[in-house]
Write an enzyme that holds these catalytic residues in place. Structure first.
Site, PDB file in Angstrom:
ATOM      1  CB  THR A   1      -0.984  -0.035   1.200  1.00 50.43           C
ATOM      2  OG1 THR A   1      -1.948   1.007   1.041  1.00 50.43           O
ATOM      3  CG2 THR A   1      -0.291   0.149   2.532  1.00 50.43           C
ATOM      4  CG  ASN A   2      -0.402   4.640  -1.463  1.00 51.11           C
ATOM      5  OD1 ASN A   2      -1.121   5.328  -0.755  1.00 51.11           O
ATOM      6  ND2 ASN A   2      -0.837   4.086  -2.582  1.00 51.11           N
ATOM      7  NE  ARG A   3       5.784   6.961   3.904  1.00 49.04           N
ATOM      8  CZ  ARG A   3       6.149   6.387   5.050  1.00 49.04           C
ATOM      9  NH1 ARG A   3       5.346   6.447   6.084  1.00 49.04           N
ATOM     10  NH2 ARG A   3       7.302   5.773   5.150  1.00 49.04           N
TER      11      ARG A   3
ATOM     12  CB  ALA B   1      -2.102   7.464  -3.415  1.00 50.63           C
TER      13      ALA B   1
END
Ligand SMILES: Cc1cc2nc3c(=O)[nH]c(=O)nc-3n(C[C@H](O)[C@H](O)[C@H](O)COP(=O)(O)O)c2cc1C
Length: 409
Positions: A208-210, A277
């Protein structure tokens, strides 16, 4: 600008134990820039004082039909209001409203009001379900009064049931929605994506991402504030963010699910704002069972590209002619301007919002953002450090201009 700024709101409070929550609502409305005139019923004064509301709103609290200037007060309050909200509304006040009775300043003002009227009932489950109360609610609904809630939950009596007043933040959301309805995006359908995606490796692990989702949620609220119908496609968010009241929410996990939802909604949308995102890559193979460290050496992480949603939207847009306006986001840690410019052109966007995620006060997770708006033809508009709500309002103001100028494509 939020739709409450400078608006005249009459807040009626009747005699329920939930009256203490009306103080919070008065405070929230005032902080949002509204001029709040509070009317307390005699019953409400048993639970909370006029001084509380006068302190929170900076304005006189009204309690009696027989005040010195009462002969014009109810007309002035009712006719001058942009919106009347009664929260909490007791069974007794509901009944009086349904019958058009006017024996106190609150019900008299409701009769004189020419503005939208919102009512948030609060009472024990039995009282709420009683046929008399239900018939009164039906009468009011037929007359165009908006009934907010009530919610299911624990009530002061200790019983659990349907009758709890909606929380002040939710009531505020409904007020915002009502006041924004006639805005410049009325009749337009705006799709907003928010949050990150999760690409599974096995049943327990994912990449995943932030992304926190905060900027996307603020964009959805800003579009609602301007009167749009809003579809919010939500991936993973850092915290459980409350859905802006009025937004139709679709939850997704993976980039593929995000692509499916966004492309489906775009078929009848006027605007797409792609703030999510979305993962660029996903594991080539998703294991059916958890990868066990006792049985395996660390497996190589082989990745494959995901669907590029904005490219797919550009392709669909060529065929369907919609959405008229497509806004992308570029989160870059180097060469912000060049990379964003390239994305704007390659994906045929109407506008790109570029943010430098290496700055500590901008980008992921924080509540502020410093962005550049890039438009075709080399137009670059830098915005100062702002809250994500302010960035959202600035982006939506640009979207309105793009729609009006027909320069979306
Ligand atoms: C402790 C207490 C709590 C009450 N809570 C409620 C309530 O939540 N909802 C309601 O409809 N009535 C409630 N009542 C009854 C109303 O206060 C009563 O019907 C009163 O006449 C309402 O007048 P008003 O609507 O003009 O304020 C409560 C009464 C008491 C004594």
């Amino acid at each position: 600008m939020n739709p409450l700024q400078g608006k005249r709101i009459v807040l009626g409070v009747s005699g329920s134990i939930a009256a203490y929550k009306a103080a919070d609502l008065a405070s929230k409305l005032t902080q949002a820039g509204a001029l709040v005139d509070v009317i307390l019923s005699e019953g409400a004064e048993r639970f909370i004082t006029p001084l509380t509301f006068a302190s929170l709103t900076g304005r006189k609290t009204h309690t009696s039909l027989w005040e010195d200037d009462a002969h014009v007060l109810h007309v002035g309050l009712g006719e001058g209001a942009d919106l009347l909200v009664i929260a909490p509304c007791t069974a007794h006040t509901l009944a009086k409203l349904a019958q058009g009775q006017a024996d106190n300043l609150l019900t008299l003002t409701a009769l004189a009001a020419r503005c939208p009227v919102l009512v948030a009932p609060a009472m024990d489950g039995g009282m709420f379900e009683h046929p008399a109360t239900q018939a009164n609610l039906e009468t009011l609904r037929r007359r165009g009064v908006q009934i907010l809630g009530p919610a299911q939950g624990r009530m002061a009596s200790g019983l659990v049931g349907l009758g709890r007043m909606l929380e002040p933040a939710e009531i505020l959301g409904h007020i915002r929605l009502t006041l924004g309805r006639a805005g410049p995006l009325a009749g337009k359908h705006v799709v907003v994506s928010a949050g990150g995606t999760q690409e599974p490796l096995d049943p327990v692990r994912y990449l995943t991402n932030r992304s926190s989702g905060k900027q996307g949620f603020a964009l959805a609220q800003a579009a609602l504030d301007l009167g749009a119908r809003v579809s919010l496609v939500v991936g993973a968010t850092a915290a459980a963010l409350p859905t802006p009241i009025g937004a139709e929410r679709t939850d997704v996990e993976t980039a593929a699910q995000m692509a499916e939802a966004v492309l489906r909604l775009c078929q009848e949308a006027d605007v797409l704002i792609m703030a999510a995102a979305v993962a660029d890559f996903r594991p080539r193979q998703v294991r059916a069972h958890k990868i066990k460290k006792e049985r395996e050496t660390p497996p190589p992480l082989e990745l494959e590209p995901t669907t590029d949603i904005l490219l797919a939207v550009a392709e669909a847009r060529r065929r369907l002619g919609r959405p008229a306006v497509v806004v992308g986001f570029a989160a870059e840690s180097e060469q912000l301007l060049a990379n964003a410019q390239d994305k704007l052109e390659r994906k045929n966007l109407s506008m790109i919002v570029a943010n430098d995620i290496s700055a500590p006060d901008a980008g992921f997770a924080v509540d502020t953002n410093r962005v550049l708006l890039l438009l075709p033809g080399g137009v670059v508009e830098p915005l100062p450090l702002m809250t994500k709500g302010e960035v959202a309002a600035a982006v939506l103001a640009r979207v309105v201009r793009l729609l009006v100028e027909g320069a979306g494509s």
